[in-house]
Enzyme design. Structure first.
Site, PDB file in Angstrom:
ATOM      1  N   HIS A 307       0.846  -1.188   0.000  1.00 55.32           N
ATOM      2  CA  HIS A 307       0.000   0.000   0.000  1.00 55.32           C
ATOM      3  C   HIS A 307       0.880   1.237   0.000  1.00 55.32           C
ATOM      4  CE1 HIS A 307      -3.208   2.795   1.074  1.00 55.32           C
ATOM      5  NE2 HIS A 307      -4.037   1.858   0.663  1.00 55.32           N
ATOM      6  N   ASP A 364      -7.934  -5.425  -0.105  1.00 51.97           N
ATOM      7  CA  ASP A 364      -8.387  -6.319  -1.174  1.00 51.97           C
ATOM      8  C   ASP A 364      -8.005  -7.781  -0.961  1.00 51.97           C
ATOM      9  OD1 ASP A 364      -9.610  -4.342  -2.876  1.00 51.97           O
ATOM     10  OD2 ASP A 364      -7.595  -3.578  -3.239  1.00 51.97           O
TER      11      ASP A 364
HETATM   12  N1  CMC Z   1       4.224  -7.602  -4.678  1.00 52.65           N
HETATM   13  C1  CMC Z   1       5.570  -7.553  -4.811  1.00 52.65           C
HETATM   14  N2  CMC Z   1       6.313  -6.447  -4.581  1.00 52.65           N
HETATM   15  C2  CMC Z   1       5.643  -5.344  -4.231  1.00 52.65           C
HETATM   16  C3  CMC Z   1       4.262  -5.313  -4.084  1.00 52.65           C
HETATM   17  C4  CMC Z   1       3.552  -6.506  -4.313  1.00 52.65           C
HETATM   18  N3  CMC Z   1       2.210  -6.535  -4.190  1.00 52.65           N
HETATM   19  N4  CMC Z   1       3.880  -4.064  -3.719  1.00 52.65           N
HETATM   20  C5  CMC Z   1       4.987  -3.333  -3.666  1.00 52.65           C
HETATM   21  N5  CMC Z   1       6.080  -4.106  -3.962  1.00 52.65           N
HETATM   22  C6  CMC Z   1       7.498  -3.707  -3.941  1.00 52.65           C
HETATM   23  C7  CMC Z   1       7.850  -2.891  -5.190  1.00 52.65           C
HETATM   24  O1  CMC Z   1       8.315  -3.725  -6.226  1.00 52.65           O
HETATM   25  C8  CMC Z   1       8.928  -1.984  -4.653  1.00 52.65           C
HETATM   26  O2  CMC Z   1      10.105  -2.745  -4.527  1.00 52.65           O
HETATM   27  P1  CMC Z   1      11.551  -2.041  -4.787  1.00 52.65           P
HETATM   28  O3  CMC Z   1      11.697  -1.017  -3.684  1.00 52.65           O
HETATM   29  O4  CMC Z   1      12.521  -3.156  -4.707  1.00 52.65           O
HETATM   30  O5  CMC Z   1      11.464  -1.408  -6.149  1.00 52.65           O
HETATM   31  C9  CMC Z   1       8.448  -1.683  -3.228  1.00 52.65           C
HETATM   32  O6  CMC Z   1       7.662  -2.800  -2.843  1.00 52.65           O
HETATM   33  C10 CMC Z   1       7.602  -0.414  -3.106  1.00 52.65           C
HETATM   34  O7  CMC Z   1       6.507  -0.557  -3.996  1.00 52.65           O
HETATM   35  P2  CMC Z   1       5.934   0.615  -4.910  1.00 52.65           P
HETATM   36  O8  CMC Z   1       5.462   0.043  -6.187  1.00 52.65           O
HETATM   37  O9  CMC Z   1       6.893   1.755  -4.961  1.00 52.65           O
HETATM   38  O10 CMC Z   1       4.704   1.062  -4.007  1.00 52.65           O
HETATM   39  P3  CMC Z   1       3.535   1.987  -4.459  1.00 52.65           P
HETATM   40  O11 CMC Z   1       3.158   2.758  -3.264  1.00 52.65           O
HETATM   41  O12 CMC Z   1       3.899   2.754  -5.684  1.00 52.65           O
HETATM   42  O13 CMC Z   1       2.376   0.970  -4.869  1.00 52.65           O
HETATM   43  C11 CMC Z   1       0.588  -0.573  -4.669  1.00 52.65           C
HETATM   44  C12 CMC Z   1       1.364   0.578  -4.031  1.00 52.65           C
HETATM   45  C13 CMC Z   1      -0.650  -0.851  -3.841  1.00 52.65           C
HETATM   46  C14 CMC Z   1       0.153  -0.141  -6.089  1.00 52.65           C
HETATM   47  C15 CMC Z   1       1.513  -1.806  -4.741  1.00 52.65           C
HETATM   48  O14 CMC Z   1       1.854  -2.221  -3.456  1.00 52.65           O
HETATM   49  C16 CMC Z   1       0.875  -2.958  -5.524  1.00 52.65           C
HETATM   50  O15 CMC Z   1       1.012  -3.005  -6.746  1.00 52.65           O
HETATM   51  N6  CMC Z   1       0.162  -3.891  -4.826  1.00 52.65           N
HETATM   52  C17 CMC Z   1      -0.557  -4.957  -5.499  1.00 52.65           C
HETATM   53  C18 CMC Z   1      -1.888  -4.458  -6.002  1.00 52.65           C
HETATM   54  C19 CMC Z   1      -2.853  -4.233  -4.875  1.00 52.65           C
HETATM   55  O16 CMC Z   1      -3.040  -5.045  -4.007  1.00 52.65           O
HETATM   56  N7  CMC Z   1      -3.553  -3.077  -4.936  1.00 52.65           N
HETATM   57  C20 CMC Z   1      -4.585  -2.698  -3.946  1.00 52.65           C
HETATM   58  C21 CMC Z   1      -4.133  -1.527  -3.115  1.00 52.65           C
HETATM   59  S1  CMC Z   1      -5.091  -1.258  -1.625  1.00 52.65           S
HETATM   60  C22 CMC Z   1      -6.681  -0.780  -2.080  1.00 52.65           C
HETATM   61  C23 CMC Z   1      -6.798   0.194  -3.162  1.00 52.65           C
HETATM   62  O17 CMC Z   1      -6.225   1.265  -3.137  1.00 52.65           O
HETATM   63  O18 CMC Z   1      -7.520  -0.119  -4.088  1.00 52.65           O
END
Ligand code: CMC
Length: 428
Positions: A307, A364
């Site tokens: 998140h 989720d």
């Molecule tokens: N699986 C694997 N690695 C992950 C995941 C994941 N689900 N989420 C984040 N990471 C890693 C990412 O690769 C990065 O690693 P590094 O620092 O080595 O590059 C690190 O964690 C930080 O992630 P980020 O992509 O910079 O984080 P963000 O804040 O931009 O993205 C997110 C947040 C929710 C989009 C992401 O965690 C994600 O894609 N999660 C899976 C999809 C998901 O469950 N979405 C629902 C979110 S909650 C409800 C809503 O808002 O709808």
């Protein structure tokens, strides 16, 4: 402590106000940065950028805290009805008896769709994704109620429009499902409450009215409360960006639906179930998913994990996890996807990759298992999220206008070609 932040640039010193929120959150107000210094800030994805002042929802991602208008999510999830919470999110205070009665009466009054509007459903192909139908139909509703296009953010007209939207989204969602499933639509039943009526419109059949189970109704009520608002997430920010051009409420929330659709946002609940199904069918161990999620050469992500704001457990996932256990026991359902989800969560909590990045289950991760148990089909999961999020979207649109916020218009740093003369086709 100084209430100014000092920035040194090109040998000059500039001061900017430090602003503190009611829960002691701090920000540097850089709204005059460009006019004073000629510089802009760069923050792709807006991870460090406050876009507004808001009094609707508070999230403390470090400590896993979520409050609607000051009320902790744990308390409202246990004690409130979604209709009460929608009122709270929209208007700032819990309704008294009379306000609740009036609001509920408005929701009943606005539940039916104009007959001509109903006909539009048959124009969609059977395969149309319900999120596409929902977004299109929300814009279409306004064509049948042209007065709502002129609505401002205050007064009786706003209240009527907000209630109309809250009610119609539920009818549109149920009709979208019925049409896609090739089933006749069920008109709303004014004797049923908000959740019961939705379940009836989804699941009644011409010869057998759906008996609304209190257990299922309660679970749906909880699901909707947990999704009612979540401050400046992707879809709510979209609603605000669209609304900032003074676009009407309906087109603003229709845009919110589109933003919610993606798998990184509201599409994640269905993606989690697809991922768990894949593990089950393939017979692979959950660890296989974990390894793929960690592999930087693989675009796969563990859905329902991580998140932008929570760097701790998402409190909604904790509530949902408990509720899912309770619901399955009450309905006497065994769902092996829950076992897989638990296994997956346990494995991630021991894994350095997830620990070091503070990746925990989000809202989720368990919500799809709850929706499955109450019979909601997979392609409707994000639509369910949209029904729940409607009060938050409307409240944010209202707040934006109340605050007379400027049009959203970020800057950029241009990295393309510098000025060059045009070359005619013959010369190329
Ligand atoms: N699986 C694997 N690695 C992950 C995941 C994941 N689900 N989420 C984040 N990471 C890693 C990412 O690769 C990065 O690693 P590094 O620092 O080595 O590059 C690190 O964690 C930080 O992630 P980020 O992509 O910079 O984080 P963000 O804040 O931009 O993205 C997110 C947040 C929710 C989009 C992401 O965690 C994600 O894609 N999660 C899976 C999809 C998901 O469950 N979405 C629902 C979110 S909650 C409800 C809503 O808002 O709808």
């Amino acid at each position: 402590m100084s209430n100014k932040a000092t920035l040194n640039l090109d040998g000059k010193s500039f001061e900017f106000d430090i602003v503190t929120g009611s829960e002691d959150e701090k920000c540097v107000d850089i709204s005059s940065l460009r006019s004073e210094t000629g510089y802009i800030t760069m923050d792709p994805g807006f991870g460090n950028t406050g876009s507004c002042f808001s009094s609707i929802t508070y999230v403390d991602g470090t400590n896993g805290i979520l409050q609607y208008r000051g009320y902790p999510i744990e308390e409202v999830a246990e004690k409130a009805s979604f209709v009460e919470i929608a009122y709270l999110v929209l208007y700032g205070e819990l309704p008294n008896e009379e306000q609740l009665r009036e609001f509920s009466a408005g929701l009943k009054e606005h539940a039916p769709l104009h007959t001509n509007l109903e006909h539009h459903f048959s124009g969609f192909p059977k395969s149309a994704p319900p999120m596409a139908i929902l977004s299109a139909m929300l814009n279409l509703v306004s064509c049948f109620h042209p007065e709502v296009l002129e609505v401002t953010s205050a007064g009786a007209e706003f209240e009527r429009t907000a209630t109309l939207l809250m009610s119609k989204v539920r009818t549109i969602a149920a009709f979208a499902y019925r049409m896609a499933a090739g089933k006749p639509i069920n008109h709303p039943n004014p004797h049923l409450g908000y959740c019961g009526n939705f379940l009836h419109m989804m699941f009644s059949d011409p010869y057998q009215e759906y008996q609304v189970s209190p257990v299922v109704e309660k679970a749906l009520n909880l699901f909707l409360i947990l999704h009612a608002d979540h401050e400046q997430n992707c879809s709510t920010s979209t609603v605000r960006v669209v609304g900032s051009s003074r676009a009407n409420l309906f087109s603003s929330v229709a845009a919110g639906v589109c933003a919610l659709w993606g798998p990184l946002h509201g599409g994640a609940n269905a993606a989690v179930i697809a991922m768990l199904e894949d593990i089950r069918v393939s017979g692979k161990k959950p660890e296989h998913c974990i390894e793929r999620a960690k592999d930087k050469n693989d675009p796969f992500r563990l859905m329902g994990f991580g998140h932008r704001v929570y760097k701790n457990f998402d409190p909604r996932s904790i509530i949902l996890k408990k509720q899912v256990h309770k619901l399955l026991a009450e309905l006497n359902i065994e769902d092996n996807l829950l076992d897989l989800a638990l296994e997956l969560e346990e494995a991630t909590l021991k894994d350095d990759y997830f620990i070091s990045r503070n990746l925990y289950p989000n809202v989720d991760f368990y919500s799809g298992i709850l929706l499955r148990a109450i019979g909601i089909p997979l392609n409707m999961y994000s639509v369910m999220f949209a029904i729940g999020r409607m009060p938050g979207w409307i409240a944010n649109w209202k707040e934006l206008l109340d605050h007379k916020q400027r049009i959203s218009r970020p800057r950029q740093i241009y990295t393309g070609k510098t000025k060059r003369p045009y070359v005619t086709l013959m010369e190329r």
